[in-house]
Design an enzyme around this catalytic site. Structure first.
Site: not given
Length: 451
Positions: A71, A148
């Site tokens: 992604e 993240e």
């Protein structure tokens, strides 16, 4: 449109009008690429999504975290475009572009004006088919993903959610974190991610959905042309990949109670049971139950826990469904000393519904809430685009607003009570984050054992 419309994988062309006079068209190319559009009258913009039915649950040992890695990497440049070129293409027209990794699919999407459809198709196709997956960028993104995950680990609600899925799903792949863990991201190799990409980003895997101001013929021509220019051989016949089995699997519960000790002012509590599959006919009943139980400010959880007792600011329920499993959960954030009391109140409300049912007024409010929310959501082309993707990848059928309302009208109060009883008879799992007494949930666990 009267009733749901099936999406057979072997049907080359399909066209029908849905609620609001939108026109839904679907084309399955000989190569297996599926293209689905919904033309919405009066719209001046559109949302486009490129989907592959591969999510975190599909990762094999040695590939954990690969879906999330991809992604990120598909935005980092192709043979024709740098990462900056990709960003500029959308920023220069006021568009938005992003991606999402889920447990059962990945989607790369953009929202643009109607005049920018061809640009969006060209750029997204380039990303999907021709990503460089550069080894240097791979290492850069490893650091970005670790940051993240660190950010998510600093959010106690995220941590509780991860532990809750592990508790409900046990050793099922759905219990793994979507983004991977720090350990799996550190262990991921460029070769493994490249292998994952080549195995799952093929013509027969690709679904393109567009909703808004879209001409289907123009869309099909643009997608076909851009895929061919990218080097995909669309002349080779390949049936679309089959949809996942809709047969439920037996879940082996993880730890019934998981407490992550952290010195926080508030405890984040998630508790619940195994739920319904995405394709279960009772999903609409689940929606009604969720609305009445914890779906809004008039819900039982909100009224009992927050309004009457002032024990929490945020309290609600939720019910995600997947191809072979699902869950029904409830959340509350409260003072650690009150966590046991709040958990007992939440479970008690579900038991009351399972034993005594719901009122006619509650059924009426739920119907109004669900029908209104559904109608308002469809004002957004993002929602319509996602509905097409869900219909193609998960459900195998398209359900418009009129059909959804017909199904909603058939739900009875007894249906809701029976479902609540079935859910509450399952194994209870609790996951909580905060400064908590290890035995604070002992009482609620004892009451979850029903005769």
């Amino acid at each position: 449109m009267n009733g749901a419309v099936e999406f057979p994988l072997d049907l080359p062309e399909l066209s029908f009008h849905a609620a609001g006079e939108s026109l839904v068209r679907r084309t399955v190319l000989p190569s297996g690429v599926r293209i689905v559009s919904e033309h919405v009258p009066g719209s001046r913009s559109l949302t486009i999504g490129y989907w592959v039915a591969v999510g975190s649950r599909d990762e094999a040992p040695g590939h954990f975290g690969s879906t999330h890695f991809l992604e990120h990497l598909l935005f980092k440049g192709t043979k024709q475009r740098t990462a900056l070129d990709i960003a500029i293409a959308f920023d220069s027209v006021g568009g938005e572009h992003n991606a999402m990794t889920a447990k059962e699919y990945t989607c790369y999407y953009a929202k643009v004006q109607d005049r920018d459809l061809l640009m969006a198709v060209e750029v997204l196709t380039d990303m999907i088919t021709s990503s460089l997956l550069d080894p240097v960028e791979f290492e850069n993104e490893r650091g970005v993903i670790l940051e993240e995950l660190a950010m998510a680990d600093d959010d106690p609600a995220d941590v509780a959610n991860g532990r809750f899925f592990e508790a409900i799903m046990g050793d099922h792949a759905l219990g793994r974190p979507i983004g991977g863990s720090p350990d799996t991201i550190r262990a991921a190799t460029h070769a493994a991610v490249l292998e994952h990409y080549r195995a799952n980003y093929r013509p027969q895997d690709l679904v393109v959905t567009v909703a808004g101001a879209v001409d289907h013929d123009v869309l099909v021509a643009a997608v076909t042309r851009s895929l061919a220019l990218a080097g995909w051989d669309l002349s080779v016949f390949a049936p679309p990949v089959g949809r996942r089995s809709g047969s439920p699997v037996a879940l082996s519960q993880g730890a019934p109670v998981t407490i992550v000790q952290r010195p926080l002012e508030q405890a984040n509590i998630l508790m619940g049971f195994p739920g319904l599959l995405a394709t279960d006919d009772r999903r609409v009943t689940m929606s009604v139950l969720n609305s009445i139980f914890g779906g809004g400010m008039s819900s039982r959880l909100f009224q009992e826990v927050r309004e009457k007792r002032g024990l929490a600011y945020s309290v609600y329920s939720f019910a995600p469904g997947y191809s072979d499993a699902g869950l029904f959960g409830m959340y509350a954030g409260c003072t650690p000393a009150k966590a046991g009391q709040v958990a007992e109140l939440m479970l008690g409300e579900l038991h009351r519904i399972s034993e005594h049912g719901v009122t006619a007024d509650e059924m009426k409010r739920a119907a109004g809430q669900l029908s209104g929310a559904s109608a308002l959501a469809l004002e957004d082309s993002d929602t319509r685009m996602s509905r097409l993707g869900r219909a193609e990848i998960t459900l195998g059928e398209f359900i418009d607003l009129d059909e959804a309302l017909r199904r909603l009208a058939r739900v009875t109060a007894e249906d809701v009570r029976v479902l609540a009883a079935e859910l509450s008879a399952g194994p209870l799992s609790i996951a909580a984050v905060g400064a908590l007494d290890p035995n604070i949930f002992a009482a609620v666990m004892a009451t979850s054992v029903r005769p």
